[in-house]
Design an enzyme around this catalytic site. Sequence first.
Site, PDB file in Angstrom:
ATOM      1  N   ASP B  90      -5.792  -5.528  21.520  1.00  0.00           N
ATOM      2  CA  ASP B  90      -4.975  -4.494  20.885  1.00  0.00           C
ATOM      3  C   ASP B  90      -5.560  -3.130  21.232  1.00  0.00           C
ATOM      4  OD1 ASP B  90      -7.225  -4.342  19.346  1.00  0.00           O
ATOM      5  OD2 ASP B  90      -6.283  -4.961  17.484  1.00  0.00           O
ATOM      6  N   GLY B  93      -5.942   1.051  17.396  1.00  0.00           N
ATOM      7  CA  GLY B  93      -5.333   2.027  16.492  1.00  0.00           C
ATOM      8  C   GLY B  93      -5.148   1.474  15.088  1.00  0.00           C
ATOM      9  N   ASP B 270       0.723 -12.982  17.066  1.00  0.00           N
ATOM     10  CA  ASP B 270      -0.692 -13.138  16.698  1.00  0.00           C
ATOM     11  C   ASP B 270      -0.783 -12.920  15.208  1.00  0.00           C
ATOM     12  OD1 ASP B 270      -0.505 -10.032  16.845  1.00  0.00           O
ATOM     13  OD2 ASP B 270      -2.428 -10.442  15.881  1.00  0.00           O
ATOM     14  N   CYS B 308      -0.568 -35.070  11.610  1.00  0.00           N
ATOM     15  CA  CYS B 308      -1.393 -34.213  12.467  1.00  0.00           C
ATOM     16  C   CYS B 308      -2.375 -35.050  13.275  1.00  0.00           C
ATOM     17  CB  CYS B 308      -2.146 -33.220  11.594  1.00  0.00           C
ATOM     18  SG  CYS B 308      -3.216 -32.110  12.511  1.00  0.00           S
ATOM     19  N   CYS B 310      -4.990 -33.513  14.962  1.00  0.00           N
ATOM     20  CA  CYS B 310      -6.111 -32.616  15.288  1.00  0.00           C
ATOM     21  C   CYS B 310      -7.436 -33.342  15.071  1.00  0.00           C
ATOM     22  CB  CYS B 310      -6.047 -31.328  14.470  1.00  0.00           C
ATOM     23  SG  CYS B 310      -6.763 -31.429  12.812  1.00  0.00           S
ATOM     24  N   CYS B 313      -8.201 -33.947  11.326  1.00  0.00           N
ATOM     25  CA  CYS B 313      -7.424 -35.030  10.709  1.00  0.00           C
ATOM     26  C   CYS B 313      -7.789 -36.392  11.292  1.00  0.00           C
ATOM     27  CB  CYS B 313      -5.929 -34.750  10.858  1.00  0.00           C
ATOM     28  SG  CYS B 313      -5.377 -33.445   9.727  1.00  0.00           S
ATOM     29  N   HIS B 339      -8.009 -27.258  12.118  1.00  0.00           N
ATOM     30  CA  HIS B 339      -6.743 -27.829  11.642  1.00  0.00           C
ATOM     31  C   HIS B 339      -5.630 -26.784  11.612  1.00  0.00           C
ATOM     32  CE1 HIS B 339      -3.837 -30.173   9.410  1.00  0.00           C
ATOM     33  NE2 HIS B 339      -3.648 -29.083   8.681  1.00  0.00           N
TER      34      HIS B 339
END
Lengths: 373, 373
Positions: B90, B93, B270, B308, B310, B313, B339
């Site tokens: 970014d 600012g 984001d 899930c 992941c 999990c 997760h």
Amino acid sequence: MEFQIDKTDGNARACTIKTAHSTIQTPVFMPVGTVGSVKSLDAVDMSEMLGAQIILGNTYHLYLRPSDEVVKHFGGLHGFTKFPNSFLTDSGGFQAFSLSDISKADSNGIMFKSHIDGSTHYFTPEKVLDIQYNLNSDIMMILDDLVALPATKERIALSIKRTTDWAKRAITYHQEKQAQGIGKHQNIFAIIQGGTDKEFRHISANELCALPFDGFAIGGLSVGESNALMYETVEYTTPLMPKEKPRYLMGVGTPEDLVENVERGVDMFDCVMPTRNARNGSLFTSFGKISIKNAKFQKDESPLDPECDCFTCKHYSRGYLHHLFRAKELTYFRLASIHNLHYYLTLMKQMREAILKGEFKAFKAEFYRKRGK
Amino acid sequence: MEFQIDKTDGNARACTIKTAHSTIQTPVFMPVGTVGSVKSLDAVDMSEMLGAQIILGNTYHLYLRPSDEVVKHFGGLHGFTKFPNSFLTDSGGFQAFSLSDISKADSNGIMFKSHIDGSTHYFTPEKVLDIQYNLNSDIMMILDDLVALPATKERIALSIKRTTDWAKRAITYHQEKQAQGIGKHQNIFAIIQGGTDKEFRHISANELCALPFDGFAIGGLSVGESNALMYETVEYTTPLMPKEKPRYLMGVGTPEDLVENVERGVDMFDCVMPTRNARNGSLFTSFGKISIKNAKFQKDESPLDPECDCFTCKHYSRGYLHHLFRAKELTYFRLASIHNLHYYLTLMKQMREAILKGEFKAFKAEFYRKRGK
């Protein structure tokens, strides 16, 4: 538990311990997973990345939170944490003594207040085994009566008497429980006390080692005495312990302490030092400790230790770790803890190899030479 | 940067962006790695475990610590953090405006005091690009003039005028720098402002989209306005943006926000929400959010989300995560962040698949159905 001595080199020993959950090759360092996790790391880190064969859990902490009943619900520490290898749990006595604002030992046990909510609890030799049956650790430690050093002769005498009394109650209780089918795959270790007084160590070792424990620990050291006095006490005590059972030096220590005490016949160690130091920015290397917050590391592109092949050293620079530490990033804690534990576990492996080759003396000389000592 | 639209479904788009470091398939969510690490995770977690194609770094933070000069010394963000895929940075600012106790915009830039040491700094459109050249991010954002909502018409009018002025200075400066061989592989995005006022959004979009930026962002939303007003503003603004360039909605948002805004033609997002919520105990699942500190999870052996796959999990129970959260264990933060980020990144993949199949409407209906909405 199966135990065999693979090789001795002087007083140093390379042994193999088989528990229900893993094969442990000694000398071994047990990372401390106080409340069911080695701080900042998970079970996959511990078993797959670091290859830890055994970790230590704290009975005091787990009893208070989440409670041994909850851990039991998940099938013990293995089911709860998913760490597949062995667990050793301490008795909780040390934390009841050190973490609680108020704690008081009497002939029957230790009364203490929880550091979490101030509630009152009472640990007896039997109670701490009941907790450890629920935790289903592979090695349980008995309740002992701790003494802060320096202490009067009278206090040390009382400590070793109580410790023996409690040990007798513990082994009797354990035998009864095993006969009932409880804790059948769990092992029980006694803890030799006696401060740095040879006579008391002698009495305590003789009394405890006559009992049919699965292993023996040296407790009450690394509590403020000098290194020289600690080494001397260990050197005096290990010959009093049975050869055919594991010897565990509790709460020790620095890399130098590990080398010195392996040389004196100790098989097992635990200490918060590698993980606590990591979090404080103190990192172990083959050439000694470094403080990662030091400004000289800001633009340093090299790994923490050029001789290290840990995950952290394979991927990240001193400069990046310096930045993460300074910025207090959570990522830092895991990367630093991985490095320090890898250092400790690798040091133990190197000592084992040296013992197996009959080269422990040369190993020790080289260990100190690299540190400029 | 190469950009192509793979498929549209209504206003929703599935696109492919190729930077010097990675191929990014949209719609994409960019995890936030403020100071060069996504909090509690490392580059291997991000690239190998989570498969993030792009992450966001904060120019304000990196400029202040360790400084863009230090990052440049390591070969930019890629060399410093070892994350191999793309970075978007970014302009700084927003943080100069929100984190500093004192900040003041004038026609030339933004003066602010560091939240770390109180030192005074001045960001101009050119200065923030110089910093981002040193960071060597794949996508650089230009300095814009932010307005907290609600704001007067006069303040919004000034904001969009300044934002256009600064955008012109930025693109001119970037073209000069690229002609000098600086930032040759770096892309530059402008930021459309205008609050929730359609007229101002129209002016800002028209002025900025006439300039040869590589992509365009919608800024100044998700700053306190209602969801309905945010969605309405995005719906109004995306048709004003060129089809053939990426569209990025800054700082957004909840899973619902992602679905709603993908439907309105946004390609990139984001937000700190997945990682920040994770640390606070708020975890995303296919059936909505859960608060892991809730006592009902104490003995729950199931994974956070049965749908899930992941790492967290796959290995750990709600009960164990509940315990780690309650005990404030560092281990918790990484497992929870993995997760939540996996949930966000998977949601984006599922939306992309739905768009490619022309089934976005059905996907959205099912997304809400599972949440009981």
